[in-house]
Design a protein around this motif. Structure first.
Motif, PDB file in Angstrom:
ATOM      1  N   THR A  18       0.816  -1.209   0.000  1.00 27.25           N
ATOM      2  CA  THR A  18       0.000   0.000   0.000  1.00 27.25           C
ATOM      3  C   THR A  18       0.851   1.260   0.000  1.00 27.25           C
ATOM      4  OG1 THR A  18      -1.585  -1.229   1.290  1.00 27.25           O
ATOM      5  CG2 THR A  18      -1.909   1.134   1.166  1.00 27.25           C
ATOM      6  N   TYR A  19       1.885   1.266   0.842  1.00 28.65           N
ATOM      7  CA  TYR A  19       2.621   2.511   0.991  1.00 28.65           C
ATOM      8  C   TYR A  19       3.827   2.623   0.062  1.00 28.65           C
ATOM      9  CZ  TYR A  19      -0.493   3.396   4.804  1.00 28.65           C
ATOM     10  OH  TYR A  19      -1.641   3.627   5.512  1.00 28.65           O
ATOM     11  N   PHE A  20       4.376   1.514  -0.361  1.00 32.75           N
ATOM     12  CA  PHE A  20       5.602   1.617  -1.166  1.00 32.75           C
ATOM     13  C   PHE A  20       5.516   0.871  -2.486  1.00 32.75           C
ATOM     14  CE2 PHE A  20       7.011   1.768   3.357  1.00 32.75           C
ATOM     15  CZ  PHE A  20       7.215   3.137   3.379  1.00 32.75           C
ATOM     16  N   ARG A  21       4.334   0.331  -2.824  1.00 31.29           N
ATOM     17  CA  ARG A  21       4.154  -0.375  -4.097  1.00 31.29           C
ATOM     18  C   ARG A  21       5.124  -1.544  -4.268  1.00 31.29           C
ATOM     19  NH1 ARG A  21       0.897   3.186  -3.527  1.00 31.29           N
ATOM     20  NH2 ARG A  21      -0.026   4.470  -5.158  1.00 31.29           N
ATOM     21  N   VAL A  22       5.474  -2.205  -3.170  1.00 27.78           N
ATOM     22  CA  VAL A  22       6.323  -3.390  -3.283  1.00 27.78           C
ATOM     23  C   VAL A  22       5.433  -4.553  -3.723  1.00 27.78           C
ATOM     24  CG1 VAL A  22       7.941  -4.892  -2.089  1.00 27.78           C
ATOM     25  CG2 VAL A  22       7.693  -2.534  -1.380  1.00 27.78           C
ATOM     26  N   ASN A  23       5.889  -5.297  -4.706  1.00 27.91           N
ATOM     27  CA  ASN A  23       5.070  -6.387  -5.236  1.00 27.91           C
ATOM     28  C   ASN A  23       4.756  -7.407  -4.146  1.00 27.91           C
ATOM     29  OD1 ASN A  23       4.641  -9.104  -6.450  1.00 27.91           O
ATOM     30  ND2 ASN A  23       4.621  -7.864  -8.296  1.00 27.91           N
ATOM     31  N   VAL A  74      15.758  -5.508   0.501  1.00 28.38           N
ATOM     32  CA  VAL A  74      16.306  -4.874  -0.699  1.00 28.38           C
ATOM     33  C   VAL A  74      15.177  -4.526  -1.663  1.00 28.38           C
ATOM     34  CG1 VAL A  74      17.719  -5.262  -2.751  1.00 28.38           C
ATOM     35  CG2 VAL A  74      18.563  -5.960  -0.519  1.00 28.38           C
ATOM     36  N   LEU A  75      14.253  -5.458  -1.852  1.00 24.57           N
ATOM     37  CA  LEU A  75      13.123  -5.213  -2.754  1.00 24.57           C
ATOM     38  C   LEU A  75      12.319  -4.001  -2.280  1.00 24.57           C
ATOM     39  CD1 LEU A  75      11.593  -6.342  -5.230  1.00 24.57           C
ATOM     40  CD2 LEU A  75      10.167  -7.602  -3.644  1.00 24.57           C
ATOM     41  N   ALA A  76      12.106  -3.936  -0.951  1.00 25.28           N
ATOM     42  CA  ALA A  76      11.339  -2.815  -0.409  1.00 25.28           C
ATOM     43  C   ALA A  76      12.077  -1.504  -0.644  1.00 25.28           C
ATOM     44  CB  ALA A  76      11.085  -3.029   1.086  1.00 25.28           C
ATOM     45  N   VAL A  77      13.396  -1.504  -0.357  1.00 28.38           N
ATOM     46  CA  VAL A  77      14.162  -0.264  -0.511  1.00 28.38           C
ATOM     47  C   VAL A  77      14.155   0.191  -1.965  1.00 28.38           C
ATOM     48  CG1 VAL A  77      16.488   0.706  -0.406  1.00 28.38           C
ATOM     49  CG2 VAL A  77      15.623  -0.655   1.494  1.00 28.38           C
ATOM     50  N   VAL A  78      14.376  -0.755  -2.886  1.00 26.76           N
ATOM     51  CA  VAL A  78      14.382  -0.396  -4.308  1.00 26.76           C
ATOM     52  C   VAL A  78      13.022   0.161  -4.718  1.00 26.76           C
ATOM     53  CG1 VAL A  78      14.574  -1.318  -6.648  1.00 26.76           C
ATOM     54  CG2 VAL A  78      16.214  -2.005  -4.913  1.00 26.76           C
ATOM     55  N   SER A  79      11.943  -0.509  -4.237  1.00 28.79           N
ATOM     56  CA  SER A  79      10.600  -0.058  -4.609  1.00 28.79           C
ATOM     57  C   SER A  79      10.295   1.316  -4.031  1.00 28.79           C
ATOM     58  CB  SER A  79       9.554  -1.050  -4.104  1.00 28.79           C
ATOM     59  OG  SER A  79       9.781  -2.310  -4.653  1.00 28.79           O
ATOM     60  N   ILE A  80      10.718   1.532  -2.770  1.00 24.27           N
ATOM     61  CA  ILE A  80      10.477   2.834  -2.141  1.00 24.27           C
ATOM     62  C   ILE A  80      11.198   3.925  -2.926  1.00 24.27           C
ATOM     63  CG2 ILE A  80      10.972   4.234  -0.095  1.00 24.27           C
ATOM     64  CD1 ILE A  80      10.642   1.607   1.535  1.00 24.27           C
ATOM     65  N   LYS A 137       9.310   6.941  -4.867  1.00 26.10           N
ATOM     66  CA  LYS A 137       9.516   8.344  -4.489  1.00 26.10           C
ATOM     67  C   LYS A 137       9.633   9.222  -5.728  1.00 26.10           C
ATOM     68  CE  LYS A 137      12.342  10.031  -1.403  1.00 26.10           C
ATOM     69  NZ  LYS A 137      13.539  10.138  -0.549  1.00 26.10           N
ATOM     70  N   ASN A 138      10.240   8.652  -6.771  1.00 28.34           N
ATOM     71  CA  ASN A 138      10.433   9.443  -7.984  1.00 28.34           C
ATOM     72  C   ASN A 138       9.242   9.346  -8.930  1.00 28.34           C
ATOM     73  OD1 ASN A 138      12.961  10.103  -7.071  1.00 28.34           O
ATOM     74  ND2 ASN A 138      13.871   8.273  -7.999  1.00 28.34           N
ATOM     75  N   ASN A 139       8.231   8.614  -8.498  1.00 29.33           N
ATOM     76  CA  ASN A 139       7.078   8.408  -9.361  1.00 29.33           C
ATOM     77  C   ASN A 139       5.930   9.283  -8.858  1.00 29.33           C
ATOM     78  OD1 ASN A 139       5.006   7.474 -10.869  1.00 29.33           O
ATOM     79  ND2 ASN A 139       4.903   5.461  -9.887  1.00 29.33           N
ATOM     80  N   LYS A 140       5.479  10.178  -9.690  1.00 29.41           N
ATOM     81  CA  LYS A 140       4.439  11.099  -9.231  1.00 29.41           C
ATOM     82  C   LYS A 140       3.045  10.584  -9.591  1.00 29.41           C
ATOM     83  CE  LYS A 140       7.189  14.319  -7.604  1.00 29.41           C
ATOM     84  NZ  LYS A 140       8.112  13.294  -7.085  1.00 29.41           N
ATOM     85  N   MET A 141       2.980   9.378 -10.172  1.00 25.32           N
ATOM     86  CA  MET A 141       1.692   8.856 -10.608  1.00 25.32           C
ATOM     87  C   MET A 141       0.871   8.401  -9.405  1.00 25.32           C
ATOM     88  SD  MET A 141       1.640   6.528 -13.956  1.00 25.32           S
ATOM     89  CE  MET A 141       0.803   5.145 -13.236  1.00 25.32           C
ATOM     90  N   ARG A 142      -0.437   8.597  -9.492  1.00 24.26           N
ATOM     91  CA  ARG A 142      -1.304   8.227  -8.409  1.00 24.26           C
ATOM     92  C   ARG A 142      -1.960   6.886  -8.755  1.00 24.26           C
ATOM     93  NH1 ARG A 142      -6.504   9.287  -7.216  1.00 24.26           N
ATOM     94  NH2 ARG A 142      -7.007   9.457  -5.015  1.00 24.26           N
ATOM     95  N   GLY A 143      -2.376   6.169  -7.730  1.00 19.70           N
ATOM     96  CA  GLY A 143      -3.195   4.981  -7.965  1.00 19.70           C
ATOM     97  C   GLY A 143      -2.401   3.714  -8.205  1.00 19.70           C
ATOM     98  N   TYR A 144      -3.143   2.666  -8.530  1.00 25.21           N
ATOM     99  CA  TYR A 144      -2.553   1.338  -8.668  1.00 25.21           C
ATOM    100  C   TYR A 144      -2.787   0.855 -10.080  1.00 25.21           C
ATOM    101  CZ  TYR A 144      -2.528   1.452  -3.657  1.00 25.21           C
ATOM    102  OH  TYR A 144      -2.300   1.805  -2.367  1.00 25.21           O
ATOM    103  N   LYS A 145      -1.757   0.293 -10.652  1.00 27.02           N
ATOM    104  CA  LYS A 145      -1.999  -0.230 -11.991  1.00 27.02           C
ATOM    105  C   LYS A 145      -2.268  -1.736 -11.920  1.00 27.02           C
ATOM    106  CE  LYS A 145       2.537  -1.253 -14.010  1.00 27.02           C
ATOM    107  NZ  LYS A 145       3.338  -1.718 -12.971  1.00 27.02           N
ATOM    108  N   LEU A 146      -2.979  -2.193 -12.902  1.00 27.34           N
ATOM    109  CA  LEU A 146      -3.346  -3.609 -12.955  1.00 27.34           C
ATOM    110  C   LEU A 146      -2.114  -4.416 -13.327  1.00 27.34           C
ATOM    111  CD1 LEU A 146      -6.013  -5.249 -12.781  1.00 27.34           C
ATOM    112  CD2 LEU A 146      -6.098  -5.131 -15.240  1.00 27.34           C
ATOM    113  N   GLU A 147      -1.767  -5.367 -12.462  1.00 32.47           N
ATOM    114  CA  GLU A 147      -0.549  -6.141 -12.766  1.00 32.47           C
ATOM    115  C   GLU A 147      -0.876  -7.459 -13.431  1.00 32.47           C
ATOM    116  OE1 GLU A 147       2.604  -6.308  -9.823  1.00 32.47           O
ATOM    117  OE2 GLU A 147       1.624  -4.665  -8.825  1.00 32.47           O
TER     118      GLU A 147
END
Lengths: 358, 302
Positions: free
Chosen positions: A133-138, B282-288, B292-302
């Motif tokens: 939710t907060y960090f978009r981690v898969n 590591v996955l969390a840090v990379v995703s965070i 942070k650099n992504n200004k898009m809102r919402g969730y995309k369909l994966e």
């Protein structure tokens, strides 16, 4: 249209079963055994004797819960692959808490253990939910990985701090008698099956009749649209993951109190109740009633596999092969709901009849 | 001590790197292949199974690779041609391989496949000049054949992805399938190829795991390496060199967990979680960082 969709979805569930059993039969024939007698043994005991049927229903309890746990997230297009980890954690916690409930009356002790198991499952599901939710981690990758971490941690605790030193193999101490769910008469069914059915009814209402259920479906179809219409998708993800974790944790706790009575390294067997839950959910088309039927069917399959191990020369490991084939076939829709295959067949016959009349 | 850890880092990285550089193609083609785990297990199983009955090592490697390719074809057929849910198919394949292995092991009345007659030292390569160097020799020399091949394959994969028609088309298909179709690219063909490359490399990873290092197969010996590889692919966004570096990080975590656990006494069992936890972090840090650099809102369909 709804009248036509129901038979189609049933066909889409039955076809894979037939195909998987067919290929399983070929494998059985290849190792020099008779597939027909094997399948007869497989289903006769587990479905057509009162004792066996009761055992099958007993085994369906945790499967209903893990199946629902998978369904509620899959429907929203969130992939909680951590049901397995949440299940074993719930079971483990219930088993440990039970050790400290010796002095309490049975009902209260069981209640505390189940709540502890649910809390464990929810907490474990919260990690991927918050990261998503907060960090978009898969969430799928995280839950898949955390399953391994959880299995390792529990193995460490079972071989170390909580090991029952009196036992010849690695296990936690047996839970006290007053915490175990007593059996109904001389069947294997316990109060836990009733609890599972109650939870099933609640989940049926939640998924079919509640706002949350509709929102789940909307999210699964198109999250961007759901967000645009003002739904708070992030909060929903957390909620759904918590429900999923609670269901899985409850399944594990109940399985501990009604069947296993102690945590061993083989608590959830191979490939594990969480994965069985995925099969059950797929087989039931992520639909509560379908899940109930699928859980009983799959429990009969598992239950009967022990019989084929005893009464035929076929190893019970064949069930894992059949299960994976089922999952593969279930992933594909044999008859798409848009092709109107049944209509075509019907109109084909109508034409033929018409021509004969002429 | 340090040289042992670094040596083991390369040792444990090898199967992950192979899965990563193979899996990158499917990731770039927008087909999430989580069957890497099962394809690797299949390679591990069939190589040992064939060696056990024939003693023929080249045959075993070829058999293992074919088993991987067949799984890749099955995955592609169900997922691409029949348009099934690839995540479910991937898990189904993972379970199927483990189920078949359990079934066959049971028929053989054994919990593992082990070949005593062949010594694994025949796979070890001592590089002539480097071998004698004091520190580096201990780290780089003395690995198995597939280990060296896997590091070479990183650059082959890079070439394949950025310098060939296949790689460019695969990436185009992944980025916008409709656009690719409209200019006449056979999108299904390139998706098949992307999955098959991953299947082939994963099977090779399995051979490395079971045959080259141990001459032993036990069920589920891959222990989530395929999923670690997927995490590395996510972290590296499917770029061969970047995601291979992440694979090395996980190899280091694995080496640390194994080498340090010998000093940990009773807590040694707990060290096994290091790779999984580190991966998650590591996955969390990379995703965070990316979010942070992504200004898009919402969730995309994966």
């Amino acid at each position: 249209m709804p009248g036509k969709k129901i038979p189609l979805s049933i066909i889409n569930s039955i076809m894979p079963v037939i195909l998987a059993l067919l290929i399983g039969g070929i494998i059985i024939a290849m190792i020099g055994q008779n597939p027909f007698t094997t399948y007869q043994v497989l289903f006769q005991q587990s479905l057509f004797t009162p004792q066996g049927l009761a055992y099958t229903l007993h085994g369906a309890g945790p499967l209903i819960l893990t199946g629902l746990a998978i369904a509620i997230t899959f429907k929203a297009n969130i992939f909680n692959m951590g049901v397995e980890g949440q299940f074993i954690l719930g079971g483990f916690i219930a088993g440990i808490v039970a050790l400290y409930c010796k002095a309490l009356p049975g009902g209260l002790a069981q209640f505390i253990c189940l709540i502890a198991g649910i809390a464990g499952g929810m907490l474990f599901a919260l990690i991927p939910a918050l990261l998503k939710t907060y960090f978009r981690v898969n969430e799928m990758v995280v839950t898949l990985m955390l399953n391994y971490a959880m299995a390792t941690v529990l193995e460490f605790l079972t071989t170390g701090i909580f090991r029952d030193n009196g036992s010849g193999y690695v296990t936690t101490p047996m839970i006290p008698k007053n915490v175990m769910f007593p059996r109904f008469g001389d069947t294997r069914i316990t109060l836990f099956f009733v609890i599972a059915i109650l939870v099933f009814i609640i989940m049926y209402l939640v998924m079919k009749k509640s706002v949350l259920g509709y929102e789940t479906t909307a999210m699964g179809k198109n999250p961007a649209f759901a967000e645009a219409t003002g739904m708070r998708v992030g909060n929903k993800i957390v909620t759904l993951m918590l429900i999923s974790g609670a269901l899985a944790g409850l399944g594990g706790a109940g399985y501990m109190l009604s069947d296993q009575y102690s945590y061993t390294l083989n608590f959830s067997a191979n490939p594990g109740m969480g994965w069985d839950g995925m099969l059950v959910s797929l087989l039931g088309g992520h639909n509560p009633v379908g899940i109930l039927v699928a859980a009983i069917f799959y429990s009969a399959l598992k239950n009967g596999s022990q019989d084929i191990d005893i009464f035929t020369g076929v190893p019970q490991e064949i069930i894992a092969v059949i299960q994976s084939l089922l999952i593969l076939f279930l992933s594909v829709k044999f008859i798409s709901e848009n092709t109107h295959a049944l209509d075509k067949i019907r109109s084909f016959f109508h034409k033929k009849n018409g021509m004969e009349e002429e | 001590m340090i040289s042992t850890i670094l040596f083991d880092t390369i040792l444990y990285s090898t199967p992950i790197i192979l899965c990563v550089i193979g899996g990158n193609f499917a990731y770039k083609a927008n087909v999430l292949n989580i069957a890497l785990e099962g394809m690797m297990l299949s390679g591990a199983f069939f190589s040992m199974f064939i060696v056990y009955f024939t003693g023929n090592i080249p045959l075993a490697i070829i058999g293992a690779l074919i088993s991987g390719l067949l799984l890749g074809l099955l995955f592609s057929f169900l997922g691409i041609t029949c348009k099934g849910n690839v995540i479910v198919i991937g898990l189904g394949i993972n379970m199927m391989v483990s189920g078949i292995a359990a079934f066959v092991l049971r028929l053989m009345n054994s919990s593992n496949i082990y070949v005593k007659t062949i010594n694994v030292s025949i796979f070890k390569v001592n590089i002539p000049l480097i071998d004698n160097m004091p520190f580096i020799g201990k780290i780089i020399s003395g690995h198995t054949v597939i280990t060296y091949i896997s590091f070479l394959l990183i650059f082959v994969a890079w070439l394949l992805m950025y310098r060939t028609k296949l790689g460019i088309y695969v990436r185009t298909v992944g980025e916008d399938e409709d656009a690719a179709k409209s200019v006449g690219i056979n999108t299904d063909f390139y998706k098949y190829m992307a999955v098959l490359i991953g299947a082939l490399f994963s099977a090779l990873a399995g051979v490395n795991l079971s045959m080259e290092n141990l001459m032993l197969f036990t069920n589920n010996m891959t222990a989530g390496r395929g999923f670690i590889a997927i995490a590395a692919i996510y972290c590296g966004q499917g770029k061969p060199v970047t995601s291979s570096l992440f694979a090395l990080v996980f190899g280091l975590a694995w080496a640390l967990s194994v080498d340090l656990s010998t000093y940990a006494g009773s807590a040694s069992g707990l060290f096994n979680i290091v790779p999984y936890i580190l991966m998650t972090v590591v996955l969390a840090v990379v995703s965070i960082y990316r979010y942070k650099n992504n200004k898009m809102r919402g969730y995309k369909l994966e």
